[in-house]
Design an enzyme around this catalytic site. Structure first.
Site, short mmCIF file in Angstrom:
data_model
loop_
_atom_site.label_atom_id
_atom_site.label_comp_id
_atom_site.label_asym_id
_atom_site.label_seq_id
_atom_site.Cartn_x
_atom_site.Cartn_y
_atom_site.Cartn_z
N ASP A 150 1.07 -1.19 -0.37
CA ASP A 150 0.41 -0.35 0.19
C ASP A 150 0.73 1.11 -0.23
OD1 ASP A 150 0.96 -0.58 2.85
OD2 ASP A 150 -0.60 0.61 3.55
N GLU A 189 -0.19 -1.00 6.18
CA GLU A 189 1.53 -0.77 6.04
C GLU A 189 1.41 0.19 6.78
OE1 GLU A 189 5.28 0.51 7.87
OE2 GLU A 189 4.02 0.81 5.71
#
Length: 413
Positions: A83, A178
């Site tokens: 991400d 994350e």
């Protein structure tokens, strides 16, 4: 080692896929678009010859490179996240390749006059003569942490193509979310099955980190009283004015813009307010656990003092811990840091061992039973339009991964 062009092609194929995470979402992954890259990575892992490739219902990816030696050695892992930060848009990323960087300003976007300059970002000068990948000035790049993914996959491909390099069993893992602090929340440590691992999620060449902030989030709510302003004397309580009393009472020099190294801080993230109510959102950070606890107590006591002053409960503080300093879990197994340090030296890199002024999946994973220091991925200026990564740094990261595999193959279980 893997060719420069192959690394460029692999990395740019990742960053052109939008994987921005969303802190307001309660799903995992937090955005559906993260599945696009996740599914592509699964296929790529299969194509290069990895085994036991899996992706679960939350988009956590795992794969195995089997051992090619006839004795038992520790199982190691390498982990990165796919991400990108919601701090700045990751949609329609248009990476630019700067060959043989000359040390001067880089015009990222002529139309908007956006310039990446060594006058502002001195680190650029470390990479004169190298190949840089930059943004076009309108998005972030996504080297955090798609550089790490490119490096891990490239290193695994290199080991598969060079069976003469002896190594034990290696596990790789790629995670969603994350950037919003949830990357390790649903990571199955038991399934991963490694004795220890490394996150490839640092910045400049040589970074090796096994300390990070203790972290908490704080929400301060201030209750006011709305009355018609024409008849408000002695009745109205403007919560926004009260909120400024709270924020101005915290140590002004203990904020991110005034601290460095192991110094902690209070960081005001956002303010939402009306006369009737105001909400302040803070993050609290400190490497030292005692100082960390003291910072939380400072906020609670300040609220109590202000409530006492106004003889009403106008201030409430809700503090939630987010993650802790992984040093406590790494120090008992410092040989895993020593191996990474030696792997860097083998690659001609001077290790830069320093604390992370932030968080990492490795922190949470270490507390979940998987000791997990952090290694450089090569990028700079994360989470914004000035992000860039030198291709040569990515090559060095690949070399370090391969060297760690070599060194671990010499260890006994």
């Amino acid at each position: 080692m893997i060719s420069k062009q192959k690394i460029i092609d692999r990395f740019t194929s990742y960053v052109t896929v939008d994987t921005e995470s969303d802190p307001e979402s309660n799903t995992t992954p937090s955005t559906k678009k993260q599945w696009n890259l996740a599914n592509a990575l699964v296929e790529e892992l299969k194509e290069i010859g990895m085994e036991d490739v899996s992706i679960d219902e939350n988009a956590y990816i795992m794969a195995t490179l089997p051992s090619n030696i006839d004795r038992e050695v520790p199982v190691i892992g390498f982990i990165s996240h796919f991400d990108t930060s919601p701090d700045f848009t990751g949609a329609n990323v248009k990476p630019q390749i700067i060959e043989k960087y000359d040390g001067n300003d880089i015009l990222l976007n002529k139309e908007q006059n956006i310039v990446l300059s060594p006058k502002e970002f001195e680190d650029l000068l470390m990479y004169k003569g190298q190949t840089l990948i930059t943004t076009d000035g309108t998005t972030l790049l996504g080297a955090d942490d798609k550089a790490g993914i490119a490096e891990i996959i490239s290193a695994m491909e290199y080991l598969i193509d060079h069976p003469e390099i002896k190594h034990g069993k290696i596990r790789v893992g790629f995670t969603p979310d994350e950037e919003i602090g949830r990357g390790a929340h649903k990571f199955d440590v038991k399934k991963f099955g490694a004795d220890w691992a490394y996150t490839m999620d640092g910045s400049q060449v040589g970074e090796l980190e096994y300390e990070n902030f203790n972290a908490a989030g704080a929400v301060v709510k201030v209750q006011g009283k709305i009355v018609h302003p024409g008849y408000a004397k002695g009745k109205m309580i403007n919560s926004m004015y009260l909120a400024t009393e709270f924020l101005n009472s915290l140590p002004r020099l203990e904020t991110p813009e005034h601290t460095e190294g192991r110094e902690g801080f209070f960081h005001l993230n956002s303010i939402e307010g009306t006369v009737d109510s105001t909400k302040l959102q803070y993050i609290i950070r400190d490497h030292d656990k005692t100082h960390f606890e003291a910072r939380k107590e400072v906020m609670r006591k300040l609220a109590d003092e202000l409530n006492s002053q106004y003889e009403k409960e106008l201030f409430t503080v809700d503090i939630k811990d987010q993650y802790y300093n992984m040093r406590e879990k790494i120090e008992p197994v410092m040989h895993i840091v020593d191996i990474a340090e030696e792997a860097m030296k083998m690659a001609g890199i001077k290790p830069l061992i320093k604390p992370i002024r932030g968080g990492t999946d490795g922190s949470q994973l270490s507390y979940m039973g998987l000791p997990c220091p952090n290694i450089f991925a090569g990028g700079h200026n994360f989470h914004g339009r000035y992000e860039y990564v030198p291709v040569e740094s990515m090559q060095k990261a690949i070399e370090v991964i391969v060297n760690i595999a070599k060194l671990t193959a010499k260890k006994e279980v």
